[in-house]
Design a protein around this motif. Structure first.
Motif, PDB file in Angstrom:
ATOM      1  N   PRO A  34       0.811  -1.225   0.000  1.00  0.00           N
ATOM      2  CA  PRO A  34       0.000   0.000   0.000  1.00  0.00           C
ATOM      3  C   PRO A  34       0.840   1.268   0.000  1.00  0.00           C
ATOM      4  N   LEU A  35       0.323   2.299  -0.668  1.00  0.00           N
ATOM      5  CA  LEU A  35       0.904   3.626  -0.588  1.00  0.00           C
ATOM      6  C   LEU A  35       0.464   4.245   0.728  1.00  0.00           C
ATOM      7  N   THR A  36       0.831   5.506   0.962  1.00  0.00           N
ATOM      8  CA  THR A  36       0.355   6.168   2.178  1.00  0.00           C
ATOM      9  C   THR A  36      -1.112   6.539   1.992  1.00  0.00           C
ATOM     10  N   PRO A  37      -1.882   6.645   3.079  1.00  0.00           N
ATOM     11  CA  PRO A  37      -3.282   7.066   2.956  1.00  0.00           C
ATOM     12  C   PRO A  37      -3.429   8.404   2.231  1.00  0.00           C
ATOM     13  N   THR A  38      -2.469   9.320   2.460  1.00  0.00           N
ATOM     14  CA  THR A  38      -2.537  10.623   1.797  1.00  0.00           C
ATOM     15  C   THR A  38      -2.458  10.482   0.282  1.00  0.00           C
ATOM     16  N   ASP A  39      -1.645   9.560  -0.202  1.00  0.00           N
ATOM     17  CA  ASP A  39      -1.534   9.346  -1.647  1.00  0.00           C
ATOM     18  C   ASP A  39      -2.869   8.912  -2.237  1.00  0.00           C
ATOM     19  N   TYR A  40      -3.535   7.990  -1.550  1.00  0.00           N
ATOM     20  CA  TYR A  40      -4.834   7.528  -2.043  1.00  0.00           C
ATOM     21  C   TYR A  40      -5.881   8.640  -1.957  1.00  0.00           C
ATOM     22  N   ALA A  41      -5.835   9.398  -0.874  1.00  0.00           N
ATOM     23  CA  ALA A  41      -6.801  10.486  -0.702  1.00  0.00           C
ATOM     24  C   ALA A  41      -6.640  11.530  -1.799  1.00  0.00           C
ATOM     25  N   LYS A  42      -5.395  11.819  -2.167  1.00  0.00           N
ATOM     26  CA  LYS A  42      -5.153  12.803  -3.226  1.00  0.00           C
ATOM     27  C   LYS A  42      -5.684  12.315  -4.564  1.00  0.00           C
ATOM     28  N   ARG A  43      -5.618  11.007  -4.780  1.00  0.00           N
ATOM     29  CA  ARG A  43      -6.181  10.459  -6.018  1.00  0.00           C
ATOM     30  C   ARG A  43      -7.679  10.742  -6.093  1.00  0.00           C
ATOM     31  N   ALA A  44      -8.368  10.509  -4.984  1.00  0.00           N
ATOM     32  CA  ALA A  44      -9.825  10.698  -4.960  1.00  0.00           C
ATOM     33  C   ALA A  44     -10.199  12.168  -5.011  1.00  0.00           C
ATOM     34  N   GLN A  45      -9.314  13.036  -4.555  1.00  0.00           N
ATOM     35  CA  GLN A  45      -9.648  14.460  -4.448  1.00  0.00           C
ATOM     36  C   GLN A  45      -9.637  15.173  -5.791  1.00  0.00           C
ATOM     37  N   ILE A  46      -9.402  14.444  -6.878  1.00  0.00           N
ATOM     38  CA  ILE A  46      -9.558  15.052  -8.203  1.00  0.00           C
ATOM     39  C   ILE A  46     -11.030  15.410  -8.438  1.00  0.00           C
ATOM     40  N   HIS A  47     -11.917  14.797  -7.661  1.00  0.00           N
ATOM     41  CA  HIS A  47     -13.328  15.134  -7.730  1.00  0.00           C
ATOM     42  C   HIS A  47     -13.592  16.223  -6.702  1.00  0.00           C
ATOM     43  N   GLU A  48     -13.885  17.425  -7.172  1.00  0.00           N
ATOM     44  CA  GLU A  48     -13.969  18.590  -6.296  1.00  0.00           C
ATOM     45  C   GLU A  48     -15.094  18.485  -5.273  1.00  0.00           C
ATOM     46  N   GLU A  49     -16.083  17.607  -5.518  1.00  0.00           N
ATOM     47  CA  GLU A  49     -17.158  17.447  -4.544  1.00  0.00           C
ATOM     48  C   GLU A  49     -16.667  16.840  -3.243  1.00  0.00           C
ATOM     49  N   LEU A  50     -15.584  16.058  -3.314  1.00  0.00           N
ATOM     50  CA  LEU A  50     -15.060  15.380  -2.133  1.00  0.00           C
ATOM     51  C   LEU A  50     -14.187  16.344  -1.335  1.00  0.00           C
ATOM     52  N   VAL A  51     -14.710  16.833  -0.223  1.00  0.00           N
ATOM     53  CA  VAL A  51     -14.011  17.844   0.564  1.00  0.00           C
ATOM     54  C   VAL A  51     -13.484  17.295   1.888  1.00  0.00           C
ATOM     55  N   HIS A  52     -13.845  16.060   2.210  1.00  0.00           N
ATOM     56  CA  HIS A  52     -13.406  15.464   3.478  1.00  0.00           C
ATOM     57  C   HIS A  52     -13.192  13.969   3.227  1.00  0.00           C
ATOM     58  N   ILE A  53     -11.928  13.545   3.144  1.00  0.00           N
ATOM     59  CA  ILE A  53     -11.612  12.159   2.792  1.00  0.00           C
ATOM     60  C   ILE A  53     -10.737  11.534   3.867  1.00  0.00           C
ATOM     61  N   THR A  54     -11.153  10.412   4.393  1.00  0.00           N
ATOM     62  CA  THR A  54     -10.375   9.645   5.354  1.00  0.00           C
ATOM     63  C   THR A  54     -10.085   8.275   4.746  1.00  0.00           C
ATOM     64  N   VAL A  55      -8.811   7.863   4.763  1.00  0.00           N
ATOM     65  CA  VAL A  55      -8.404   6.601   4.146  1.00  0.00           C
ATOM     66  C   VAL A  55      -7.718   5.707   5.175  1.00  0.00           C
ATOM     67  N   GLU A  56      -8.135   4.454   5.207  1.00  0.00           N
ATOM     68  CA  GLU A  56      -7.533   3.436   6.067  1.00  0.00           C
ATOM     69  C   GLU A  56      -6.934   2.366   5.160  1.00  0.00           C
ATOM     70  N   THR A  57      -5.617   2.096   5.309  1.00  0.00           N
ATOM     71  CA  THR A  57      -4.951   1.101   4.465  1.00  0.00           C
ATOM     72  C   THR A  57      -4.540  -0.111   5.294  1.00  0.00           C
ATOM     73  N   HIS A  58      -4.665  -1.288   4.691  1.00  0.00           N
ATOM     74  CA  HIS A  58      -4.252  -2.540   5.322  1.00  0.00           C
ATOM     75  C   HIS A  58      -3.290  -3.259   4.389  1.00  0.00           C
ATOM     76  N   ARG A  59      -2.136  -3.641   4.928  1.00  0.00           N
ATOM     77  CA  ARG A  59      -1.192  -4.433   4.151  1.00  0.00           C
ATOM     78  C   ARG A  59      -1.678  -5.873   4.149  1.00  0.00           C
ATOM     79  N   CYS A  60      -1.907  -6.406   2.973  1.00  0.00           N
ATOM     80  CA  CYS A  60      -2.482  -7.742   2.862  1.00  0.00           C
ATOM     81  C   CYS A  60      -1.773  -8.497   1.746  1.00  0.00           C
ATOM     82  N   PRO A  61      -0.949  -9.513   2.052  1.00  0.00           N
ATOM     83  CA  PRO A  61      -0.255 -10.298   1.021  1.00  0.00           C
ATOM     84  C   PRO A  61      -1.246 -10.946   0.056  1.00  0.00           C
TER      85      PRO A  61
END
Length: 319
Positions: free
Chosen positions: A283-310
């Motif tokens: 997994p990347l950092t949660p911030t990296d994933y959140a920035k991907r989703a934030q290309i949609h301007e409607e999303l103003v509050h994003i919380t991301v939880e990542t789990h490392r899973c083989p």
């Protein structure tokens, strides 16, 4: 499944509509116009002894009160926008006011319907000239109010119609919509009343007054239900966001990361929050994933939880 990270982007919690202050100013002007007309009719009714004028002035008072609720909602939302007591801001204050206004519209429609049915069975004497003048003055005030609110209301409507996604209705300012519907309800009753009064005076169709009252009650009731349905959905976090959820998945899932839990809900006009839980082998950092989703301007509050899973355990859901 191994360690996980939770992170969200730093941001404020002011989730008011983009045209919040402009809508607030125009709503205040409409409150003033309605209140002035209300006072003029009540004073004129008392001075002339006209029950028709007095009754219409009291009727205007109910709409002035409803529009006052809309104006108060704008003020409250702006004043308390940074208050930490409101976890997700005050963006839904307009929907709360809109729901209250929808209830008032429903009561107004029911009152018109009951009175119209009574008049069908027991027609009363109608002072056609006086009543027509009153309805015409009321219509002028309502048209002026509609011009103040209508441009912004239709701009919101056109914007979300052209957005191309089912979640785009979230751009609508339901507080402005409720104020606009109150103005339209008054204008509609004035137009129907004028038509019925002219038909009664020149064609002898006294029954038209009650019939047009029932038509107006049905239309206003339909507006009330639509407003109640939409604002209630926002207040219960039940707004349909299927397309936006799909866009979040498309932005985040990259062949390694897979979303296992996703929640998207509206926090203000055109403003959405999201909570994402995902699994990935690297997994990347949660911030990296959140920035991907934030290309949609409607999303103003994003919380991301990542789990490392083989790889062998990728079908497991996050705990």
């Amino acid at each position: 499944m191994h360690s996980h990270q939770i992170e969200q982007l730093t941001h404020d919690h002011v989730f008011l509509g983009d045209a919040h202050d402009k809508h607030a100013a125009r709503t205040r002007w409409v409150v003033v116009l309605t209140a002035v007309m209300m006072v003029v009719e009540i004073v004129a009714g008392l001075m002339t002894g006209s029950m028709a004028l007095l009754a219409d002035g009291i009727h205007m008072a109910t709409h002035a009160g409803a529009l006052g609720v809309a104006a108060f909602a704008y003020s409250f939302a702006r004043t308390h926008a940074d208050n930490p007591r409101y976890t997700f801001g005050t963006g839904k204050m307009g929907d709360l006011a809109g729901f209250a206004s929808a209830l008032l519209l429903a009561v107004f429609a029911a009152g018109i319907a009951v009175q119209s049915v009574e008049r069908l069975f027991e027609p009363g004497r109608i002072a056609y000239t006086e009543a027509t003048v009153i309805a015409a003055f009321g219509l002028l005030v309502n048209l002026a109010s509609a011009l103040l609110l209508g441009a912004d209301h239709h701009h919101d409507h056109d914007h979300h119609q052209g957005h191309g996604h089912s979640h785009s209705h979230g751009h609508t300012d339901n507080n402005l919509r409720s104020a606009y519907f109150h103005v339209l309800a008054d204008a509609l009753t004035s137009v129907l009343a004028i038509g019925a009064l002219l038909a009664g005076r020149y064609l002898g169709w006294a029954w038209m007054d009650a019939a047009m009252g029932l038509v107006g009650a049905a239309v206003i009731g339909r507006w009330s239900w639509g407003l109640m349905r939409d604002t209630g959905a926002v207040l219960l976090d039940a707004t349909s966001t299927t397309d936006l959820e799909g866009e979040v998945r498309e932005a985040i899932e990259d062949g390694d990361a897979r979303i296992v839990d996703l929640h998207v809900w509206q926090v203000g006009p055109g403003k959405f929050a999201a909570v994402v839980s995902l699994v990935a082998e690297s997994p990347l950092t949660p911030t990296d994933y959140a920035k991907r989703a934030q290309i949609h301007e409607e999303l103003v509050h994003i919380t991301v939880e990542t789990h490392r899973c083989p790889g062998p355990h990728r079908n497991l859901h996050a705990a």
